[in-house]
Design a protein around this motif. Structure first.
Motif, PDB file in Angstrom:
ATOM      1  N   VAL A  51       0.865  -1.169   0.000  1.00 19.43           N
ATOM      2  CA  VAL A  51       0.000   0.000   0.000  1.00 19.43           C
ATOM      3  C   VAL A  51       0.903   1.221   0.000  1.00 19.43           C
ATOM      4  O   VAL A  51       1.761   1.370   0.879  1.00 19.43           O
ATOM      5  N   GLY A  52       0.749   2.082  -0.985  1.00 21.08           N
ATOM      6  CA  GLY A  52       1.585   3.265  -1.088  1.00 21.08           C
ATOM      7  C   GLY A  52       1.004   4.450  -0.349  1.00 21.08           C
ATOM      8  O   GLY A  52      -0.214   4.586  -0.214  1.00 21.08           O
ATOM      9  N   GLU A  69       4.516   8.881   7.759  1.00 22.74           N
ATOM     10  CA  GLU A  69       3.778   9.498   8.861  1.00 22.74           C
ATOM     11  C   GLU A  69       2.294   9.614   8.525  1.00 22.74           C
ATOM     12  O   GLU A  69       1.430   9.232   9.328  1.00 22.74           O
ATOM     13  N   ASN A  70       1.998  10.125   7.324  1.00 10.91           N
ATOM     14  CA  ASN A  70       0.596  10.254   6.917  1.00 10.91           C
ATOM     15  C   ASN A  70      -0.054   8.890   6.761  1.00 10.91           C
ATOM     16  O   ASN A  70      -1.220   8.695   7.133  1.00 10.91           O
ATOM     17  N   GLY A  71       0.689   7.941   6.210  1.00 14.51           N
ATOM     18  CA  GLY A  71       0.138   6.601   6.015  1.00 14.51           C
ATOM     19  C   GLY A  71      -0.160   5.897   7.319  1.00 14.51           C
ATOM     20  O   GLY A  71      -1.184   5.213   7.446  1.00 14.51           O
ATOM     21  N   GLN A  83      -1.854   0.468  15.090  1.00 16.58           N
ATOM     22  CA  GLN A  83      -0.743   1.408  15.108  1.00 16.58           C
ATOM     23  C   GLN A  83       0.494   0.732  14.536  1.00 16.58           C
ATOM     24  O   GLN A  83       1.104  -0.130  15.174  1.00 16.58           O
ATOM     25  N   LEU A  84       0.853   1.100  13.319  1.00 15.66           N
ATOM     26  CA  LEU A  84       2.053   0.567  12.689  1.00 15.66           C
ATOM     27  C   LEU A  84       3.290   1.252  13.238  1.00 15.66           C
ATOM     28  O   LEU A  84       3.238   2.401  13.690  1.00 15.66           O
ATOM     29  N   PHE A 135       1.611  -7.293   5.320  1.00 11.91           N
ATOM     30  CA  PHE A 135       1.141  -6.002   4.814  1.00 11.91           C
ATOM     31  C   PHE A 135       2.328  -5.059   4.804  1.00 11.91           C
ATOM     32  O   PHE A 135       3.063  -4.962   5.790  1.00 11.91           O
ATOM     33  N   GLU A 136       2.509  -4.323   3.713  1.00 11.32           N
ATOM     34  CA  GLU A 136       3.592  -3.348   3.629  1.00 11.32           C
ATOM     35  C   GLU A 136       3.021  -1.979   3.277  1.00 11.32           C
ATOM     36  O   GLU A 136       2.325  -1.823   2.278  1.00 11.32           O
ATOM     37  N   LEU A 137       3.313  -0.999   4.100  1.00 11.46           N
ATOM     38  CA  LEU A 137       3.035   0.398   3.805  1.00 11.46           C
ATOM     39  C   LEU A 137       4.351   1.004   3.345  1.00 11.46           C
ATOM     40  O   LEU A 137       5.343   0.949   4.071  1.00 11.46           O
TER      41      LEU A 137
END
Length: 211
Positions: A10-11, A16-18, A29-30, A54-56
């Motif tokens: 997920v881009g 911080e915003n993501g 909370q990532l 899951f990857e941000l």
């Protein structure tokens, strides 16, 4: 052959915003994860079930500009504009134990096979030279890890599980033929519609779809 969903990306316009957006959308909370020096990106990760994660991911503002286009179209102005609105589904990645065979037999160009290392782990991943996503992310990238436990085993389990990778495409029948050839049709099938990729997740706050 081992072909299963390894992770999904997920881009976001900034980590911080993501992280704030994921806390609101997923109820979790990532924490900041690792850096990809070759690509000038960094991420947050968490388990998503069945040895997947899951990857941000975002451009790392503290990293030097890479000498090649970043992966996942992160240098594309259209992607930059989309991510400025909210985090978006970018790519799904399939874990295989026959990466060379998959690339050799593929009817589409999956890109170069690039080797990455971080600490004592290494992996090989398909990345197109210009950073594009095959069919705008409808087709997956492929990854082959070096021997050892899957990296998800060391990640936080925040209660998020991947339920489905959803694909849509105007030419969905031919898309599904390619997925058959790539031996991943058991993981996702395309339906008729505009070109699209979405992740359906079970979260502590309920079912959430990220597209």
């Amino acid at each position: 052959m081992l072909n299963r969903i390894d992770h999904f990306a997920v881009g976001t316009d900034s980590l911080e915003n993501g992280m704030l957006a994921m806390k609101e959308a997923l109820g979790v909370q990532l924490s900041p994860g690792g850096k990809h020096d070759l690509m000038g990106t960094h991420n947050c990760v968490m388990q998503s079930g069945d040895e997947s994660f899951f990857e941000l991911i975002a451009v790392d503002p503290q990293a030097s500009s890479p000498d090649r286009p970043r992966w996942f179209t992160l240098d594309d102005p259209a992607t930059t504009a989309r991510l400025a609105q909210r985090p978006r589904a970018l790519c799904w990645v399939v874990n295989t134990n026959n990466l060379d065979g998959i690339v050799a037999a593929s009817p589409i160009d999956l890109g170069d096979i690039i080797t990455f290392t971080r600490g004592d782990r290494s992996w090989r991943l398909t990345v197109p030279p210009d950073g594009h996503l095959p069919e705008q992310g409808v087709f997956p990238a492929f990854i082959e890890w070096s021997p050892g436990p899957h990296p998800s085993t060391g990640q936080a389990d925040l209660g998020v599980r991947l339920l489905e990778v959803s694909l849509s495409h105007p030419d969905f029948e031919n898309i599904n033929k390619v997925l058959d050839t790539l031996q991943v049709s058991h993981l996702a099938r395309a339906t008729e519609g505009d070109i699209g990729l979405a992740f359906k997740l079970q979260t502590p706050t309920g079912v959430v779809i990220i597209d």
